[in-house]
Each structure stands twice: as C-alpha cells, then as structure tokens.
Design a protein around this motif. Structure first.
Motif, PDB file in Angstrom:
ATOM      1  N   LEU A 133     -17.360   3.143  32.689  1.00 33.73           N
ATOM      2  CA  LEU A 133     -18.508   3.746  33.365  1.00 33.73           C
ATOM      3  C   LEU A 133     -18.098   4.407  34.680  1.00 33.73           C
ATOM      4  O   LEU A 133     -18.502   5.542  34.972  1.00 33.73           O
ATOM      5  CB  LEU A 133     -19.573   2.673  33.626  1.00 33.73           C
ATOM      6  CG  LEU A 133     -20.868   3.149  34.268  1.00 33.73           C
ATOM      7  CD1 LEU A 133     -21.558   4.164  33.379  1.00 33.73           C
ATOM      8  CD2 LEU A 133     -21.788   1.973  34.522  1.00 33.73           C
ATOM      9  N   LEU A 134     -17.288   3.733  35.456  1.00 34.56           N
ATOM     10  CA  LEU A 134     -16.826   4.298  36.727  1.00 34.56           C
ATOM     11  C   LEU A 134     -15.938   5.526  36.507  1.00 34.56           C
ATOM     12  O   LEU A 134     -16.023   6.505  37.253  1.00 34.56           O
ATOM     13  CB  LEU A 134     -16.082   3.234  37.542  1.00 34.56           C
ATOM     14  CG  LEU A 134     -16.954   2.109  38.096  1.00 34.56           C
ATOM     15  CD1 LEU A 134     -16.087   0.966  38.616  1.00 34.56           C
ATOM     16  CD2 LEU A 134     -17.873   2.641  39.179  1.00 34.56           C
ATOM     17  N   THR A 135     -15.103   5.487  35.475  1.00 36.77           N
ATOM     18  CA  THR A 135     -14.256   6.641  35.158  1.00 36.77           C
ATOM     19  C   THR A 135     -15.113   7.842  34.779  1.00 36.77           C
ATOM     20  O   THR A 135     -14.894   8.956  35.255  1.00 36.77           O
ATOM     21  CB  THR A 135     -13.280   6.296  34.006  1.00 36.77           C
ATOM     22  OG1 THR A 135     -12.449   5.213  34.428  1.00 36.77           O
ATOM     23  CG2 THR A 135     -12.427   7.479  33.626  1.00 36.77           C
ATOM     24  N   LYS A 136     -16.084   7.599  33.945  1.00 36.93           N
ATOM     25  CA  LYS A 136     -16.988   8.680  33.531  1.00 36.93           C
ATOM     26  C   LYS A 136     -17.737   9.256  34.734  1.00 36.93           C
ATOM     27  O   LYS A 136     -17.874  10.467  34.880  1.00 36.93           O
ATOM     28  CB  LYS A 136     -17.967   8.147  32.485  1.00 36.93           C
ATOM     29  CG  LYS A 136     -18.793   9.200  31.831  1.00 36.93           C
ATOM     30  CD  LYS A 136     -19.602   8.600  30.701  1.00 36.93           C
ATOM     31  CE  LYS A 136     -20.349   9.686  29.956  1.00 36.93           C
ATOM     32  NZ  LYS A 136     -21.064   9.164  28.800  1.00 36.93           N
ATOM     33  N   ALA A 137     -18.212   8.388  35.607  1.00 35.23           N
ATOM     34  CA  ALA A 137     -18.938   8.841  36.798  1.00 35.23           C
ATOM     35  C   ALA A 137     -18.029   9.659  37.713  1.00 35.23           C
ATOM     36  O   ALA A 137     -18.445  10.684  38.255  1.00 35.23           O
ATOM     37  CB  ALA A 137     -19.515   7.636  37.548  1.00 35.23           C
ATOM     38  N   ARG A 138     -16.807   9.195  37.895  1.00 38.75           N
ATOM     39  CA  ARG A 138     -15.855   9.929  38.748  1.00 38.75           C
ATOM     40  C   ARG A 138     -15.561  11.309  38.174  1.00 38.75           C
ATOM     41  O   ARG A 138     -15.503  12.297  38.901  1.00 38.75           O
ATOM     42  CB  ARG A 138     -14.540   9.177  38.856  1.00 38.75           C
ATOM     43  CG  ARG A 138     -14.279   8.273  39.996  1.00 38.75           C
ATOM     44  CD  ARG A 138     -14.621   8.777  41.380  1.00 38.75           C
ATOM     45  NE  ARG A 138     -15.004   7.658  42.194  1.00 38.75           N
ATOM     46  CZ  ARG A 138     -14.184   6.971  42.960  1.00 38.75           C
ATOM     47  NH1 ARG A 138     -12.944   7.325  43.074  1.00 38.75           N
ATOM     48  NH2 ARG A 138     -14.623   5.933  43.631  1.00 38.75           N
ATOM     49  N   ARG A 139     -15.333  11.368  36.861  1.00 37.20           N
ATOM     50  CA  ARG A 139     -15.068  12.668  36.228  1.00 37.20           C
ATOM     51  C   ARG A 139     -16.254  13.604  36.396  1.00 37.20           C
ATOM     52  O   ARG A 139     -16.083  14.791  36.650  1.00 37.20           O
ATOM     53  CB  ARG A 139     -14.740  12.476  34.760  1.00 37.20           C
ATOM     54  CG  ARG A 139     -13.355  11.940  34.549  1.00 37.20           C
ATOM     55  CD  ARG A 139     -13.028  11.825  33.085  1.00 37.20           C
ATOM     56  NE  ARG A 139     -11.659  11.372  32.912  1.00 37.20           N
ATOM     57  CZ  ARG A 139     -11.231  10.679  31.893  1.00 37.20           C
ATOM     58  NH1 ARG A 139     -12.056  10.360  30.915  1.00 37.20           N
ATOM     59  NH2 ARG A 139      -9.975  10.304  31.818  1.00 37.20           N
ATOM     60  N   ALA A 140     -17.451  13.073  36.237  1.00 36.86           N
ATOM     61  CA  ALA A 140     -18.654  13.896  36.407  1.00 36.86           C
ATOM     62  C   ALA A 140     -18.758  14.391  37.853  1.00 36.86           C
ATOM     63  O   ALA A 140     -19.102  15.547  38.091  1.00 36.86           O
ATOM     64  CB  ALA A 140     -19.898  13.092  36.029  1.00 36.86           C
ATOM     65  N   ASP A 141     -18.440  13.516  38.810  1.00 38.87           N
ATOM     66  CA  ASP A 141     -18.444  13.923  40.221  1.00 38.87           C
ATOM     67  C   ASP A 141     -17.460  15.066  40.466  1.00 38.87           C
ATOM     68  O   ASP A 141     -17.781  16.041  41.121  1.00 38.87           O
ATOM     69  CB  ASP A 141     -18.090  12.744  41.137  1.00 38.87           C
ATOM     70  CG  ASP A 141     -19.205  11.738  41.271  1.00 38.87           C
ATOM     71  OD1 ASP A 141     -20.345  12.045  40.846  1.00 38.87           O
ATOM     72  OD2 ASP A 141     -18.945  10.631  41.799  1.00 38.87           O
ATOM     73  N   ALA A 143     -16.336  17.196  38.306  1.00 38.49           N
ATOM     74  CA  ALA A 143     -16.813  18.410  37.626  1.00 38.49           C
ATOM     75  C   ALA A 143     -17.871  19.127  38.473  1.00 38.49           C
ATOM     76  O   ALA A 143     -17.957  20.349  38.456  1.00 38.49           O
ATOM     77  CB  ALA A 143     -17.377  18.047  36.249  1.00 38.49           C
ATOM     78  N   ARG A 144     -18.673  18.346  39.210  1.00 42.50           N
ATOM     79  CA  ARG A 144     -19.701  18.940  40.077  1.00 42.50           C
ATOM     80  C   ARG A 144     -19.164  19.290  41.467  1.00 42.50           C
ATOM     81  O   ARG A 144     -19.886  19.834  42.288  1.00 42.50           O
ATOM     82  CB  ARG A 144     -20.869  17.966  40.232  1.00 42.50           C
ATOM     83  CG  ARG A 144     -21.707  17.804  38.985  1.00 42.50           C
ATOM     84  CD  ARG A 144     -22.990  17.036  39.266  1.00 42.50           C
ATOM     85  NE  ARG A 144     -22.791  15.798  40.009  1.00 42.50           N
ATOM     86  CZ  ARG A 144     -22.629  14.608  39.483  1.00 42.50           C
ATOM     87  NH1 ARG A 144     -22.649  14.451  38.189  1.00 42.50           N
ATOM     88  NH2 ARG A 144     -22.474  13.535  40.228  1.00 42.50           N
ATOM     89  N   GLY A 145     -17.910  18.932  41.709  1.00 41.44           N
ATOM     90  CA  GLY A 145     -17.312  19.238  43.010  1.00 41.44           C
ATOM     91  C   GLY A 145     -17.607  18.209  44.085  1.00 41.44           C
ATOM     92  O   GLY A 145     -17.382  18.439  45.271  1.00 41.44           O
ATOM     93  N   VAL A 146     -18.096  17.032  43.683  1.00 38.67           N
ATOM     94  CA  VAL A 146     -18.391  15.955  44.630  1.00 38.67           C
ATOM     95  C   VAL A 146     -17.109  15.150  44.860  1.00 38.67           C
ATOM     96  O   VAL A 146     -16.437  14.760  43.908  1.00 38.67           O
ATOM     97  CB  VAL A 146     -19.498  15.023  44.073  1.00 38.67           C
ATOM     98  CG1 VAL A 146     -19.741  13.860  45.002  1.00 38.67           C
ATOM     99  CG2 VAL A 146     -20.763  15.810  43.844  1.00 38.67           C
ATOM    100  N   THR A 147     -16.774  14.924  46.104  1.00 40.16           N
ATOM    101  CA  THR A 147     -15.596  14.110  46.405  1.00 40.16           C
ATOM    102  C   THR A 147     -16.031  12.839  47.116  1.00 40.16           C
ATOM    103  O   THR A 147     -17.055  12.805  47.800  1.00 40.16           O
ATOM    104  CB  THR A 147     -14.589  14.863  47.298  1.00 40.16           C
ATOM    105  OG1 THR A 147     -15.255  15.278  48.488  1.00 40.16           O
ATOM    106  CG2 THR A 147     -14.021  16.049  46.558  1.00 40.16           C
TER     107      THR A 147
END
Length: 148
Positions: A133-141, A143-147
């Motif tokens: 879940l955390l990996t998926k969330a990080r990848r999504a972040d 992709a949206r340019g959120v660091t």
C-alpha cells in the motif's frame, strides 16, 4: 490475414466484423460519439451499442439512420443499430503502458521510509500489505509530482 483465418476457422468469420467495429470505433463514429458510446455486440447485422447517458441516447436515436449508413459504408455487416443505456467499460491500457507504469521504481529513500514504517508492524502479513500500500501510494505521489 483475416481472410486466411476466416477460411481456416469459419466461426471466426462471423466475429471479424464485430472485431473490426470495436478496433476502429473512434474512427468510425468520431471522438464525440465514441466518448459516450461503446459497441457491445453485432448480431444478425444489428450492432448493439451502449450509451452512457439519456441525452446522448436520445440524440443517437434521432441520428440512427445517418449513423447506420455511415457504419454500413465502412463495415458491410452492420445493417442496423440498437442503442441501450448503460455503463461503459473502461478500456484496458495497452500492455506496454502497463509494464512501463509498473516498471517505475522508487528511490532508495522511499524504500527505506516504507521499510521503516512496515517494520513497526509485528504481523508479517499485515506488514506486507502495508508495504504494498505504501509503495503504491508513493508511486502515485511521484506520478503527480508530489515529493515527501
């Protein structure tokens, strides 16, 4: 190639027009209509089309004769149209696009953060679920340019 397949396997011959309609739907009906519709099946010359809302259903019903002629000119097997209100199925992304999306890896800092968070969970199955879940969330972040 289609003719060779149709000769070798006669059942394929009856499915080819439907396949051609599905593959070329946007080109056959245009971007506006294709965005609101989806061909469902071709049975005995009648193309069954799903429409995603009532106003478009009414519009297309009024344009039935025009659209039938347009489609018949491109795919001879289409002789009539039947519109039905329904939910459009999401088009699957091409395999290469899915692989590319999956292939995006996280940086070392991201992996360390995820591992640190998951290691605090004593249940191994729950820790694995948290990692995913955390990996998926990080990848999504990312992709949206959120660091973080």
């Amino acid at each position: 190639m289609a003719d060779v397949l149709a000769a070798a396997v006669p059942q394929i011959a009856e499915r080819l027009p439907e396949y051609r309609v599905r593959r070329a739907w946007r080109a056959l009906v245009g971007p506006d209509v294709s965005r609101r519709t989806q061909p469902q099946s071709l049975t005995n010359g009648c193309l069954h089309i799903i429409v995603d809302n009532s106003p478009w259903l009414s519009e297309l019903t009024l344009r039935n004769t025009e659209l039938t002629a347009q489609l018949h000119a491109q795919v001879d097997a289409v002789r009539s149209l039947r519109f039905t209100l329904g939910t459009l199925e999401a088009e699957p992304s091409p395999p290469a696009e899915r692989r590319e999306r999956r292939a995006k890896t996280l940086g070392d800092d991201d992996r360390r953060d995820i591992e640190a968070a998951a290691s605090a969970i004593s249940d191994p199955a729950l820790a694995d679920a948290a990692r995913r879940l955390l990996t998926k969330a990080r990848r999504a972040d990312h992709a949206r340019g959120v660091t973080r």
